[in-house]
Design an enzyme around this catalytic site. Structure first.
Site, short mmCIF file in Angstrom:
data_model
loop_
_atom_site.label_atom_id
_atom_site.label_comp_id
_atom_site.label_asym_id
_atom_site.label_seq_id
_atom_site.Cartn_x
_atom_site.Cartn_y
_atom_site.Cartn_z
N HIS A 1 15.60 43.78 80.32
CA HIS A 1 15.75 45.19 80.73
C HIS A 1 16.13 46.04 79.52
O HIS A 1 15.53 47.08 79.27
CB HIS A 1 16.83 45.31 81.82
CG HIS A 1 17.34 46.70 82.03
ND1 HIS A 1 16.59 47.68 82.65
CD2 HIS A 1 18.51 47.30 81.68
CE1 HIS A 1 17.29 48.81 82.68
NE2 HIS A 1 18.45 48.61 82.10
N ASP B 1 -4.88 67.20 63.23
CA ASP B 1 -4.58 65.90 63.82
C ASP B 1 -3.43 65.29 63.01
O ASP B 1 -2.89 65.94 62.12
CB ASP B 1 -5.82 64.99 63.80
CG ASP B 1 -5.76 63.92 64.90
OD1 ASP B 1 -4.72 63.23 64.99
OD2 ASP B 1 -6.72 63.79 65.66
N TRP C 1 20.52 42.10 74.87
CA TRP C 1 19.48 42.61 73.97
C TRP C 1 19.91 42.55 72.52
O TRP C 1 19.10 42.67 71.61
CB TRP C 1 19.09 44.06 74.35
CG TRP C 1 19.97 45.12 73.78
CD1 TRP C 1 21.19 45.48 74.21
CD2 TRP C 1 19.69 45.97 72.65
NE1 TRP C 1 21.70 46.50 73.45
CE2 TRP C 1 20.80 46.82 72.48
CE3 TRP C 1 18.60 46.10 71.77
CZ2 TRP C 1 20.87 47.78 71.47
CZ3 TRP C 1 18.68 47.06 70.76
CH2 TRP C 1 19.81 47.88 70.63
N SER D 1 4.78 48.66 64.21
CA SER D 1 4.21 49.83 64.86
C SER D 1 5.06 51.07 64.58
O SER D 1 4.54 52.14 64.25
CB SER D 1 4.10 49.56 66.36
OG SER D 1 4.03 50.76 67.07
N SER D 2 6.38 50.92 64.71
CA SER D 2 7.26 52.07 64.50
C SER D 2 7.18 52.59 63.08
O SER D 2 7.21 53.80 62.84
CB SER D 2 8.72 51.69 64.77
OG SER D 2 8.90 51.40 66.10
N HIS E 1 23.03 50.89 65.30
CA HIS E 1 23.63 52.20 65.53
C HIS E 1 22.68 53.35 65.21
O HIS E 1 22.51 54.24 66.04
CB HIS E 1 25.00 52.38 64.89
CG HIS E 1 25.64 53.56 65.53
ND1 HIS E 1 26.26 53.48 66.75
CD2 HIS E 1 25.60 54.86 65.21
CE1 HIS E 1 26.58 54.69 67.15
NE2 HIS E 1 26.22 55.54 66.23
N GLU F 1 19.68 53.22 65.49
CA GLU F 1 18.69 53.13 66.58
C GLU F 1 19.08 54.02 67.76
O GLU F 1 18.22 54.66 68.36
CB GLU F 1 18.58 51.67 67.03
CG GLU F 1 17.77 51.44 68.31
CD GLU F 1 16.29 51.73 68.16
OE1 GLU F 1 15.80 51.77 67.02
OE2 GLU F 1 15.63 51.92 69.20
N TYR G 1 20.54 56.77 67.61
CA TYR G 1 20.20 58.16 67.25
C TYR G 1 18.69 58.36 67.19
O TYR G 1 18.21 59.46 67.42
CB TYR G 1 20.90 58.56 65.95
CG TYR G 1 22.38 58.70 66.20
CD1 TYR G 1 22.86 59.81 66.89
CD2 TYR G 1 23.26 57.69 65.88
CE1 TYR G 1 24.18 59.91 67.21
CE2 TYR G 1 24.60 57.78 66.20
CZ TYR G 1 25.06 58.90 66.87
OH TYR G 1 26.38 58.99 67.21
N SER H 1 16.04 71.66 72.48
CA SER H 1 16.12 72.88 71.68
C SER H 1 14.87 73.74 71.80
O SER H 1 14.87 74.90 71.40
CB SER H 1 16.33 72.54 70.20
OG SER H 1 17.50 71.79 70.04
N HIS I 1 31.83 50.07 64.72
CA HIS I 1 32.51 50.35 65.99
C HIS I 1 31.94 49.53 67.13
O HIS I 1 32.51 49.52 68.23
CB HIS I 1 32.53 51.85 66.31
CG HIS I 1 31.21 52.44 66.67
ND1 HIS I 1 30.81 53.68 66.22
CD2 HIS I 1 30.20 52.00 67.43
CE1 HIS I 1 29.62 53.95 66.71
NE2 HIS I 1 29.22 52.95 67.44
N HIS I 2 30.85 48.81 66.89
CA HIS I 2 30.36 47.87 67.90
C HIS I 2 31.08 46.54 67.77
O HIS I 2 30.80 45.61 68.53
CB HIS I 2 28.85 47.65 67.74
CG HIS I 2 28.05 48.89 67.97
ND1 HIS I 2 27.50 49.21 69.18
CD2 HIS I 2 27.73 49.93 67.15
CE1 HIS I 2 26.87 50.37 69.10
NE2 HIS I 2 26.99 50.82 67.87
N THR J 1 27.87 66.83 66.61
CA THR J 1 27.35 66.80 67.98
C THR J 1 27.92 67.96 68.77
O THR J 1 27.21 68.62 69.55
CB THR J 1 27.70 65.46 68.67
OG1 THR J 1 27.42 64.40 67.76
CG2 THR J 1 26.86 65.26 69.91
N LYS K 1 26.11 71.12 68.06
CA LYS K 1 24.84 71.25 68.78
C LYS K 1 25.05 71.71 70.22
O LYS K 1 24.36 72.61 70.71
CB LYS K 1 24.08 69.90 68.78
CG LYS K 1 23.68 69.46 67.40
CD LYS K 1 22.77 68.26 67.43
CE LYS K 1 21.36 68.68 67.73
NZ LYS K 1 20.57 68.97 66.54
N ARG L 1 30.85 43.17 81.42
CA ARG L 1 29.45 43.40 81.70
C ARG L 1 28.67 42.09 81.57
O ARG L 1 29.20 41.09 81.13
CB ARG L 1 28.87 44.46 80.77
CG ARG L 1 28.83 44.07 79.30
CD ARG L 1 28.39 45.28 78.51
NE ARG L 1 28.35 45.04 77.08
CZ ARG L 1 27.30 45.34 76.34
NH1 ARG L 1 26.21 45.84 76.87
NH2 ARG L 1 27.34 45.15 75.04
#
Lengths: 536, 387
Positions: free
Chosen positions: A86, A115, A151, A178-179, A262, A264, A266, A277, A311-312, A337, A340, A459
């Protein structure tokens, strides 16, 4: 902010072109071989939606199992596979490709290009997704079952499992390739193919956020590839990168993974900022407040995202200095943040607002993403994180960020641009119904998870102690409301594409001001700008 | 004032939480250590700051949603920047953050200060149980889930009624004295686990090959519950932690009792080391095959059934069936070896911590049930294989 000197009619000059330049070839080969940014964008979006439904089905299975204590539906091992796949499917299959779909559709139109810079590579970046998705989902059907490690793929647990891990690693490699190709394409398009007069500080914010995101992707995807390659060699070639008995360290995987992981998050939120925006000023009929500070805030967030991975890992036992550094750096992200959020609210202030579906989703994003930001701030405080780490509080936090943040903005964007893309208006009543069902379902599903986490429910467990029953039941009910309301979304989109009586206008939204609204007809021609517009 | 309010909420929660924790619980559990109290206060402090910001920011937003609507005839203003206000709302949050970081820093430093402990306990995580080794008192034992399997598994018909402490009960609790600084040295034998007891303010990963530490000092006697916090495989949800804090006298008595049940100190050879945590038993007892089978069924239900199923069918493809398996019908020595050493690269762990007779019983059970024809195994054979 961008105004063009003259409107450009794309049909006015076709005589010297071959006929087939003006329309797509028919049938399967159109999609297989296409180099058209719109076709590729469409394929990305459908791919993403398919994966979203697949990942959502897994989530609903998880929630159904957790409806009451005891094991009713699935075995614990399969439950762990469900949570793992998931996560992987939603991150790499649903959210990221959806934003790439938006990038393909909008970046050429918003910068006034014909293009993407490398159309053939663009086709290749999309089609790589298919084998990757097949590997990921196919791993459910091999001996041992799909990856069941979360994950984050932490060793040594992941080393214990079967061939599905190798399939997952290969899938991650392909998705990463790909990315990276997609990012190179986006950066080149933005930097080299802007219309005359469109300086960087005149670009729409969606383009800006994607420019920054693409750099993040190029920086961190190879890091992830490296991490999973080390897993692969640890599994099969006798290396001991993450095995203490051979001189390695499992914690090193955590450091490398989160150095990717991390930024990722963002990658999954900055394009959302861009979409919102575009939408809020359009429906407030007022220019975006603080354009320049939005750009600087986005860049600051991107830069800070590289120094907060620790922090993870507050619970792995870093030294006090490490814990403190990562705590301060993480808290600091609240500043840009916050800027924004304040800017968006100031954009709404003294506007002349209407609340069509895209605006509803954008305001929903603003409210719920802010709640996710607050719980992020709570988790940034190291001692509090230690007591909430790996509990449902964290699950609630990142779903507030990734569902109401990323997904709601994707929904907002789809409703906003669908009239332009299809040439038809969607059904406004159904759209609003979809919004309210999603909004209610989402909050009923995820808000109680804060309470479960505070009360200490870990979890990724398939079964729980009795005192957690009530909130879990409420959460499951909410999840099913949220999940099934997405079927309505599918209906709305299909209905919009097929309806012929609700023609959309060239400029469907009164306050919209980027080039695709002001300089292109609806429906869009197959080739967008054959002559670049000039921006003043 | 918030602190007073917090205490009141904590007291109310503590009242409601006995003996089973309150349903619809919405708060961090009542703290039992000074560190947990600091965490609790930090959480509430930050929560109130967030609520304050929320009210101000969303007040502005909802006001504009309400008042500045086109349908109310609002005309859009065209302002789009204001340097002064943008600087203000960058600086003010920064100052608020410093206010939050200051108390948090103190707590981090306190948490990390494990110096001068009164006692140290080494906690080793296994798939899927805990081992507690009291370094000063010489007590060592394993602790695993006590909830019977038939309360958990409901998919093969109706499960049994659940205990009040369902999934949060263990066969042997970790007992500590109150008022003492207890340092826990946490490690793991296989994968990463997390030793998480929220009311003690401790949540520390056990990382194989490394020893990490944390500490706590419990104020009041009581029982504090926790679970493994890091996904560690199939039985991750079934790895509870129970810490019982007792006064000094009771603790001494508990140490004496527990020691009496332990086997004599191991001899120097390493093979005996493995058996050290296995409970003592009468070496002269003669087991009959029926006794072995009856005991084997119990040992199987406690240790093997989760993966291999009550009927020995396993949960393929991850966990192989035992009914008709090559191992259970093959050479005895190979199966004894497998039980003692586990199978590297799979979830099959070593069960060397079981006593000789328990191991012999469970092996006998698997070799004589479900149509298997492997034949019985005596405790002496297991004992011989350990060497």
């Amino acid at each position: 902010m961008s105004t063009a000197t003259h409107a450009h009619d794309t049909h006015a000059h076709g005589d010297d072109h071959a006929h087939d330049h003006h329309g797509p070839p028919a049938g399967f080969t159109r999609w297989m071989y296409t180099t058209n940014h719109k076709d590729i964008g469409t394929m990305y979006l459908w791919f993403s939606f398919t994966m979203f439904l697949l990942g959502g089905t897994m989530a609903l299975l998880i929630r159904a199992e957790l409806f009451q204590p005891g094991l009713q539906l699935v075995e614990p091992q399969f439950f762990n596979s469900l949570t793992t796949v998931h996560g992987l499917v939603m991150v790499f299959g649903a959210i990221m490709p959806a934003f790439v779909g938006f990038a393909n559709w909008l970046i050429p139109m918003q910068v006034g290009a014909a293009d993407m810079a490398f159309p053939r590579m663009n086709n290749w970046s999309f089609w790589l997704l298919i084998p990757a998705a097949l590997l990921l989902v196919g791993s459910f059907f091999v001996p041992g079952g799909a990856a069941a490690s979360g994950w984050t793929l932490y060793p040594p647990l992941i080393i214990q499992q079967g061939i599905s891990i190798d399939m997952t690693i290969l899938a991650v490699h392909i998705l990463g390739a790909s990315s990276i190709m997609g990012s190179i394409n986006i950066i080149t398009t933005i930097l080299n193919m802007r219309a005359p007069g469109m300086t960087l500080m005149k670009m729409p914010l969606f383009v800006w956020t994607w420019l920054i995101t693409a750099y993040l992707l190029i920086a961190v995807m190879p890091v992830l590839a490296g991490a999973v390659t080390m897993l692969l060699t640890d599994r099969h070639f006798g290396t001991s990168f993450f095995n203490a008995a051979g001189g390695g360290d499992p914690t090193m995987f955590l450091h490398i993974f989160w150095f990717f992981g991390h930024p990722e998050v963002y990658i999954m939120i900055l394009p959302a900022f861009g979409i919102v925006s575009q939408i809020i000023p359009a429906f407030a009929r007022k220019p975006l407040f603080g354009y320049a500070s939005m750009v600087y805030a986005t860049s600051s967030i991107a830069i800070l995202s590289f120094i907060v991975w620790g922090h993870h890992m507050f619970t792995v036992g870093m030294p006090a200095a490490g814990n403190l550094f990562f705590m301060y750096a993480t808290m600091l992200i609240a500043v840009p943040t916050g800027v924004k959020i304040f800017n968006w609210i100031s954009t709404m202030w003294k506007g002349s607002m209407t609340f069509e579906t895209p605006m509803l989703f954008a305001v929903g994003f603003l409210c719920l993403f802010t709640i996710g930001g607050f719980s992020g701030l709570v988790l940034a405080i190291t001692p509090v994180d230690i007591t909430l780490h790996n509990t449902y509080y964290v699950v609630a936090h990142f779903h507030y960020v990734l569902v109401s943040g990323a997904l709601f903005s994707i929904m907002a964007g789809i409703y906003f641009w669908l009239p332009k893309w299809t040439g038809h208006m969607y059904n406004e009543t159904l759209g609003k119904t979809h919004f309210w069902l999603s909004m209610i379902g989402f909050n009923v599903a995820f808000f109680p998870q804060h309470f479960l986490g505070l009360a200490g429910m870990p979890r990724r467990i398939p079964d729980y102690a009795l005192q957690f029953t009530e909130w879990n039941q409420i959460s499951t009910v909410g999840a099913f409301i949220f999940g099934f309301s997405q079927i309505l979304f599918l209906y709305i989109v299909v209905d919009t594409i097929r309806s012929t009586h609700r023609k959309a206008a060239d400029k469907q939204w009164e306050g919209a001001d980027s080039l695709e609204w002001t300089h292109l007809p609806t429906p869009l021609p197959y080739h967008t700008f054959e002559v670049q517009p000039v921006v003043k | 004032m918030p602190v007073k309010f917090n205490r009141a909420v904590a007291a109310a929660a503590a009242f409601l939480s006995a003996p089973v924790l309150a349903d619809y619980h919405v708060d961090i559990l009542p703290p039992a250590t000074p560190i947990a109290q600091q965490i609790y206060d930090l959480h509430f402090g930050i929560l109130w700051v967030c609520v304050g910001i929320f009210v101000v920011v969303f007040g502005a937003m909802f006001w504009s949603v309400f008042a500045h609507r086109k349908s109310r005839g609002a005309k859009a203003a065209q302002f789009h920047e204001n340097t002064t206000i943008e600087i203000i709302w960058t600086v003010v949050p920064f100052v608020i953050l410093i206010g939050m970081a200051y108390p948090a820093t103190k707590t981090v430093l306190d948490m990390k200060d494990g110096s001068n402990p009164d006692m140290s306990i080494k906690v080793t995580a296994y798939q899927w149980k805990w081992e507690y080794d009291y370094l000063q008192d010489g007590v060592r034992f394993y602790s695993s889930l006590k909830t019977p399997r038939d309360q958990i598994e409901e998919h093969h018909g109706k499960g049994a009624p659940k205990n009040p402490n369902y999934l949060l009960e263990v066969d042997r609790e970790m007992v500590v004295p109150v008022g003492k600084k207890v340092r826990v040295l946490i490690t793991s034998n296989d994968v990463i686990h997390g030793w998480y007891v929220p009311q003690l303010g401790v949540n520390q990963y056990g990382i194989p090959g490394f020893v990490k530490d944390a500490w706590f000092k419990i104020d009041k006697p009581g029982t504090y519950l926790g679970q493994c916090s890091q996904i560690c495989g199939k039985e991750h949800g079934f790895m509870p932690i129970v810490v019982k804090a007792v006064n000094a006298d009771d603790y001494k008595k508990w140490v004496a009792d527990t020691k009496a049940k332990m086997p004599p100190p191991p001899a120097a050879e390493p093979a005996a080391q493995v058996a050290a945590a296995a409970p003592a038993e009468d070496p002269n007892k003669k087991w009959t095959v029926d006794e072995l089978k009856a005991n084997g069924q119990k040992v199987y239900a406690a240790n093997c059934q989760a993966c291999h199923g009550a009927e020995g069918k396993g949960t393929p493809p991850a966990f192989p069936p035992l009914a008709g398996s090559k191992v259970a019908n093959g050479a005895k020595g190979a199966q004894i070896d497998l039980e003692l050493k586990g199978k590297p690269g799979t979830a099959m762990a070593s069960f060397a911590s079981l006593s000789d007779s328990d191991l012999a019983s469970v092996i006998t059970h698997t070799r004589t049930s479900w149509g298997n024809k492997g034949g019985e195994v005596m405790p002496a054979e297991v004992k011989a294989a350990r060497k």
